[in-house]
Design an enzyme around this catalytic site. Structure first.
Site, mmCIF file in Angstrom:
data_model
loop_
_atom_site.group_PDB
_atom_site.id
_atom_site.type_symbol
_atom_site.label_atom_id
_atom_site.label_comp_id
_atom_site.label_asym_id
_atom_site.label_seq_id
_atom_site.Cartn_x
_atom_site.Cartn_y
_atom_site.Cartn_z
ATOM 1 N N ARG A 1 14.653 -17.339 19.331
ATOM 2 C CA ARG A 1 13.830 -17.401 18.303
ATOM 3 C C ARG A 1 13.761 -18.880 17.712
ATOM 4 N NH1 ARG A 1 13.548 -19.382 13.053
ATOM 5 N NH2 ARG A 1 15.635 -18.286 12.695
ATOM 6 N N ASP A 2 15.095 -19.063 16.953
ATOM 7 C CA ASP A 2 15.190 -20.671 16.207
ATOM 8 C C ASP A 2 15.084 -21.546 17.265
ATOM 9 O OD1 ASP A 2 15.518 -22.111 14.149
ATOM 10 O OD2 ASP A 2 17.040 -21.364 13.108
ATOM 11 N N HIS B 1 23.816 -19.564 8.156
ATOM 12 C CA HIS B 1 22.972 -20.080 9.196
ATOM 13 C C HIS B 1 22.844 -21.475 9.191
ATOM 14 C CE1 HIS B 1 18.934 -19.584 11.442
ATOM 15 N NE2 HIS B 1 18.814 -20.974 10.879
ATOM 16 N N HIS C 1 22.526 -25.328 10.697
ATOM 17 C CA HIS C 1 22.028 -26.202 11.615
ATOM 18 C C HIS C 1 23.231 -27.600 11.718
ATOM 19 C CE1 HIS C 1 18.003 -24.779 12.689
ATOM 20 N NE2 HIS C 1 18.346 -23.881 11.675
ATOM 21 N N CYS D 1 13.552 -26.434 13.318
ATOM 22 C CA CYS D 1 12.281 -25.788 12.547
ATOM 23 C C CYS D 1 11.143 -26.667 12.848
ATOM 24 C CB CYS D 1 12.513 -25.491 11.320
ATOM 25 S SG CYS D 1 11.060 -25.003 10.426
ATOM 26 N N ASN E 1 20.741 -25.636 15.911
ATOM 27 C CA ASN E 1 21.563 -24.602 15.413
ATOM 28 C C ASN E 1 23.255 -24.809 15.869
ATOM 29 O OD1 ASN E 1 18.785 -23.267 15.527
ATOM 30 N ND2 ASN E 1 19.768 -22.159 13.849
HETATM 31 P P1 HMG Z 1 -2.066 -19.095 6.817
HETATM 32 O O1 HMG Z 1 -2.926 -19.862 7.362
HETATM 33 O O2 HMG Z 1 -2.137 -19.130 5.328
HETATM 34 O O3 HMG Z 1 -2.448 -17.409 6.884
HETATM 35 O O4 HMG Z 1 -0.559 -19.060 7.143
HETATM 36 P P2 HMG Z 1 -3.473 -16.438 6.238
HETATM 37 O O5 HMG Z 1 -2.633 -15.422 5.419
HETATM 38 O O6 HMG Z 1 -4.347 -17.428 5.228
HETATM 39 O O7 HMG Z 1 -4.388 -15.934 7.236
HETATM 40 C C1 HMG Z 1 -5.157 -16.684 8.071
HETATM 41 C C2 HMG Z 1 -5.527 -16.154 9.384
HETATM 42 O O8 HMG Z 1 -4.089 -16.201 10.082
HETATM 43 C C3 HMG Z 1 -6.034 -14.742 9.363
HETATM 44 O O9 HMG Z 1 -6.867 -14.498 10.470
HETATM 45 C C4 HMG Z 1 -4.834 -13.792 9.493
HETATM 46 O O10 HMG Z 1 -5.281 -12.677 10.413
HETATM 47 C C5 HMG Z 1 -4.204 -14.647 10.522
HETATM 48 P P3 HMG Z 1 -8.494 -14.731 10.341
HETATM 49 O O11 HMG Z 1 -8.657 -13.647 9.572
HETATM 50 O O12 HMG Z 1 -8.709 -16.106 9.944
HETATM 51 O O13 HMG Z 1 -9.035 -14.459 11.829
HETATM 52 N N1 HMG Z 1 -2.620 -14.386 10.447
HETATM 53 C C6 HMG Z 1 -1.801 -14.178 11.336
HETATM 54 N N2 HMG Z 1 -2.168 -13.852 12.783
HETATM 55 C C7 HMG Z 1 -0.998 -13.423 13.451
HETATM 56 N N3 HMG Z 1 0.195 -13.107 12.825
HETATM 57 C C8 HMG Z 1 0.494 -13.324 11.657
HETATM 58 C C9 HMG Z 1 -0.370 -13.911 11.107
HETATM 59 N N4 HMG Z 1 -0.684 -14.136 9.430
HETATM 60 C C10 HMG Z 1 -1.728 -14.331 9.393
HETATM 61 N N5 HMG Z 1 1.801 -13.208 11.102
HETATM 62 C C11 HMG Z 1 1.569 -17.973 7.786
HETATM 63 C C12 HMG Z 1 0.427 -18.149 6.731
HETATM 64 C C13 HMG Z 1 2.596 -17.448 6.918
HETATM 65 C C14 HMG Z 1 0.923 -16.878 8.723
HETATM 66 C C15 HMG Z 1 1.909 -19.084 8.343
HETATM 67 O O14 HMG Z 1 2.178 -19.904 7.622
HETATM 68 C C16 HMG Z 1 3.020 -19.160 9.397
HETATM 69 O O15 HMG Z 1 2.655 -18.294 10.467
HETATM 70 N N6 HMG Z 1 3.935 -19.529 9.199
HETATM 71 C C17 HMG Z 1 5.104 -19.626 10.074
HETATM 72 C C18 HMG Z 1 6.058 -20.814 10.086
HETATM 73 C C19 HMG Z 1 7.253 -20.503 10.914
HETATM 74 O O16 HMG Z 1 7.359 -19.466 11.858
HETATM 75 N N7 HMG Z 1 8.388 -21.253 10.848
HETATM 76 C C20 HMG Z 1 9.764 -21.297 11.343
HETATM 77 C C21 HMG Z 1 10.363 -20.033 11.171
HETATM 78 S S1 HMG Z 1 11.253 -20.350 9.552
HETATM 79 C C22 HMG Z 1 12.791 -21.212 10.211
HETATM 80 O O17 HMG Z 1 12.778 -21.510 11.435
HETATM 81 C C23 HMG Z 1 13.889 -21.300 9.260
HETATM 82 C C24 HMG Z 1 15.087 -20.377 9.499
HETATM 83 O O18 HMG Z 1 15.520 -20.554 10.859
HETATM 84 C C25 HMG Z 1 16.242 -20.708 8.552
HETATM 85 C C26 HMG Z 1 16.628 -21.881 8.286
HETATM 86 O O19 HMG Z 1 16.817 -22.714 9.428
HETATM 87 O O20 HMG Z 1 16.707 -22.430 7.127
HETATM 88 C C27 HMG Z 1 14.386 -18.871 9.534
HETATM 89 MG MG MG Z 2 17.010 -22.268 11.393
#
Ligand code: HMG
Ligand code: MG
Length: 304
Positions: A20-21, A212, A214, A245, A254
């Protein structure tokens, strides 16, 4: 040679995040059959928890747009693997596949909440609340991540009280474990000790925390040692040191699982992972990605 350091836990759980990450940040799209084999090999190497993918918006993280296909291919072997879900739409997608473990991911800072989730700091909790409520009502286990615990590329230093406030809010929603993310790898050992102590003072014991790291500044192993001394027994790591990320530019790989395994073995802390098969897996994956593994241990043991 095993030379235990007094006072450390006898055993820890490694929470593997490479699929995933790690893969969320690769420029090349990795074919789903390669991801499936990666996950299966990580499980076969003895990793007790393998986070498989994210049910996020495919436009936001195209690398994981095949989440449903991956979990379908894994079938019964995938139902207990955790997946990231940011909201109810992500939860629905996980529920449709019968998955049992989800993880929400919040931010300790306003800027990263906006960049990573398109929500303000407060709005992120409004997004998570119904997600966690419904997940728990369906009998799922929910992990919570909190990012930018040790520093933020836009806001700089992040006050410990702010991290504790964000983390306890996520736990209060109903998460079973809180993973403290050093998203950009700036943390150092004293900071880890102080943060874990601040959570303890707020009523959150080390048993509810995971760390967690990095490894951007090469501090991850030193930070793990601080975590061990503070009694934390779950460590996130990524096979071969893949990762980052996509919404935090200064996030690099990581902590490599192999480097963590080497440290733990040397300290006599049980982890249950077969290092040789893990190194072989990371070497194989490095071949697919067309670049050398950043893990010191993978390179030392003759891998790619
Ligand atoms: P948004 O654009 O604000 O979404 O994104 P929305 O709620 O306004 O919805 C817009 C459209 O997206 C809608 O479709 C929803 O159905 C669709 P429409 O009606 O326009 O056809 N939609 C989705 N489709 C599929 N799957 C979903 C989904 N949600 C809405 N889940 C959102 C908001 C949260 C979805 C967006 O910002 C996003 O996907 N962000 C993810 C970012 C990400 O994955 N970052 C990496 C992970 S975090 C990380 O790596 C840190 C970590 O490792 C810890 C660390 O290191 O600190 C965990
Ligand atoms: Mg991470």
């Amino acid at each position: 040679m095993v030379v235990p350091e007094p006072g450390l836990p006898a055993a820890v759980t490694i929470y593997e995040v490479g699929a995933r990450d790690g893969l969320q940040n690769e420029k090349a799209l990795v074919p789903v059959e390669v991801k499936e084999e990666f996950v299966r090999r990580l499980l076969a190497a003895g990793l007790p928890i393998v986070e498989a993918t994210s049910f996020v918006h495919p436009r936001w993280v195209p690398q994981l747009a095949d989440a449903a296909e991956l979990m379908t291919r894994l079938g019964p072997d995938g139902v207990d693997l955790p997946v990231l879900v940011p909201n109810e739409r992500g939860l629905d997608r996980a529920l449709e596949l019968g998955l049992r473990h989800v993880a929400i991911f919040g931010s300790a800072t306003e800027t990263f909440a906006r960049k990573n989730l398109n929500r303000s700091f407060d709005e992120q909790f409004a997004m998570f609340e119904p997600t966690v409520d419904r997940a728990r009502a369906a009998g799922l286990d929910v992990r919570a991540y909190v990012s930018m615990c040790f520093g933020d590329p836009w806001e700089g230093a992040v006050p410990i009280e702010q991290v504790v406030a964000a983390g306890t809010r996520l736990l209060d929603l109903g998460a079973s474990q809180l993973s403290l993310g050093d998203t950009i790898g700036v943390g150092t050992a004293g900071h880890v000790t102080a943060l874990v102590a601040a959570f303890a003072a707020a009523g959150v014991g080390a048993d509810r925390l995971a760390l967690h790291f990095h490894d951007t500044y090469g501090q991850a192993l030193s930070n793990v040692q601080a975590g061990l001394r503070a009694g934390v027994t779950t460590y996130d790591a990524s096979a071969g040191g893949l990762g980052g990320c996509p919404y935090a530019e200064s996030a690099t790989g990581n902590l490599a699982t192999e480097d963590l395994v080497w440290l733990l073995t040397g300290l006599g802390v049980e982890h249950g992972v077969d290092l040789a098969s893990l190194v072989a897996t990371s070497t194989w994956m490095a071949g697919h990605l067309g670049r050398e593994s950043p893990s010191a241990v993978v390179r030392a043991l003759g891998g790619a």
